[in-house]
Scaffold this motif. Structure first.
Motif, short mmCIF file in Angstrom:
data_model
loop_
_atom_site.label_atom_id
_atom_site.label_comp_id
_atom_site.label_asym_id
_atom_site.label_seq_id
_atom_site.Cartn_x
_atom_site.Cartn_y
_atom_site.Cartn_z
N ALA A 1 0.84 -1.19 0.00
CA ALA A 1 0.00 0.00 0.00
C ALA A 1 0.88 1.24 0.00
O ALA A 1 1.94 1.28 0.61
N SER B 1 -1.90 6.82 2.08
CA SER B 1 -3.33 7.09 1.90
C SER B 1 -3.74 8.31 2.71
O SER B 1 -3.16 8.58 3.78
N GLN B 2 -4.71 9.04 2.18
CA GLN B 2 -5.19 10.25 2.83
C GLN B 2 -6.71 10.24 2.84
O GLN B 2 -7.34 9.90 1.84
N THR B 3 -7.26 10.62 3.96
CA THR B 3 -8.72 10.71 4.07
C THR B 3 -9.12 11.99 4.77
O THR B 3 -8.39 12.47 5.65
N SER C 1 -10.88 12.24 0.79
CA SER C 1 -10.31 12.70 -0.47
C SER C 1 -10.79 14.12 -0.77
O SER C 1 -10.07 14.90 -1.40
N CYS D 1 -3.56 11.26 7.46
CA CYS D 1 -2.56 10.66 6.57
C CYS D 1 -2.06 9.34 7.15
O CYS D 1 -1.63 9.29 8.30
N ASP D 2 -2.13 8.28 6.33
CA ASP D 2 -1.56 6.99 6.69
C ASP D 2 -0.31 6.78 5.84
O ASP D 2 -0.43 6.56 4.63
N GLY E 1 0.87 10.89 -1.09
CA GLY E 1 -0.48 10.37 -1.17
C GLY E 1 -1.28 11.14 -2.21
O GLY E 1 -0.76 12.09 -2.81
N THR F 1 -5.88 15.53 -0.03
CA THR F 1 -7.24 15.88 0.37
C THR F 1 -7.54 17.26 -0.19
O THR F 1 -6.81 18.22 0.09
N GLU G 1 -4.19 12.77 -8.70
CA GLU G 1 -3.22 11.92 -8.00
C GLU G 1 -2.17 12.79 -7.33
O GLU G 1 -1.98 13.94 -7.72
#
Lengths: 112, 114
Positions: free
Chosen positions: A2, A5-7, A9, A23-24, A104, A107, B42
């Motif tokens: 992986a 990842s960001q949430t 989006s 942020c992961d 990532g 957002t 992206e």
């Protein structure tokens, strides 16, 4: 494996509200960075974590912005009393020791 | 004051030809330089980097040249392919007080026409 990842989006909020952006990083990456990208500009540095501590927060624009990384992995960027000028793409990146930064997807924050 | 400048906002080339993207910097403390590629929706993707002790680094179709005296670097893509169409960001970094933050240019939008 992986990537970063960001949430969420996308986040739309009203002026004056509080927001949190998550942020992961990539597993095992010790360094974590937050950048902000406005339209037509390149990413601008906000803050850098090495482990749990903020090693450099010189890019935070003012005291409404704060970021944490309590366990040295996930990080949260917090913005208080949002203003329309805070609208931008917020990018997170992580890197291994002496390695390149992996970004990532970002957002997209819109303050109405 | 912009420390990293990409003076061409856009570039259009034909498939198979060479693409040359340019970048200038003002801070002589920068000790490494990178190029990132970004597609819409992206995050930027690392492409290639060069340390200030080198003047050239090559990776497949991508070559980065560094001219320290002129504070200038360039990215050459040859041959260019339609899939290379993206925004390319030049970035510069230095280790200052333990930070490895990057300073980015504004980007150059490359369009490779079939």
């Amino acid at each position: 494996g992986a990537g970063v990842s960001q949430t969420p989006s996308n986040k739309v909020t009203e002026k004056g509200k509080y927001v949190e952006l998550r942020c992961d990083p990539i597993s095992g990456h010790t360094a974590l960075y937050w950048y902000r990208q406005s339209l037509g500009q390149g990413p601008e540095f906000l803050i850098y974590f090495q482990g749990t501590g903020a090693a450099d927060d010189s890019g935070l624009p003012n005291d409404r912005f704060f970021a944490v990384r309590p366990e040295g992995s996930v990080s949260t960027l917090k913005i208080q009393r949002t203003e329309r000028g805070d609208s931008a793409m917020y990018l997170c990146a992580s890197s291994p020791p002496d390695g390149e930064q992996y970004f990532g997807p970002g957002t997209r924050l819109t303050v109405t | 004051d912009q420390q990293v400048k990409q003076n061409s906002p856009s570039l259009s080339v034909q498939e198979g030809r060479i693409s040359i993207l340019n970048c200038d910097y003002t801070n002589s403390m920068f000790d490494y330089f990178l190029w990132y590629k970004k597609y819409p929706a992206e995050g930027p993707t690392f492409l290639i980097s060069i340390s200030s002790i080198k003047d050239k680094n090559e990776d497949g179709r991508f070559t980065v040249f560094l001219n320290k005296s002129a504070k200038h670097l360039s990215l050459h893509i040859v041959p260019s392919q339609p899939g290379d169409s993206a925004v390319y960001f030049c970035a510069a970094g230095y280790s200052q007080g333990g930070s490895e933050k990057l300073v980015f240019g504004k980007g150059t939008k490359l369009t490779v026409n079939p």
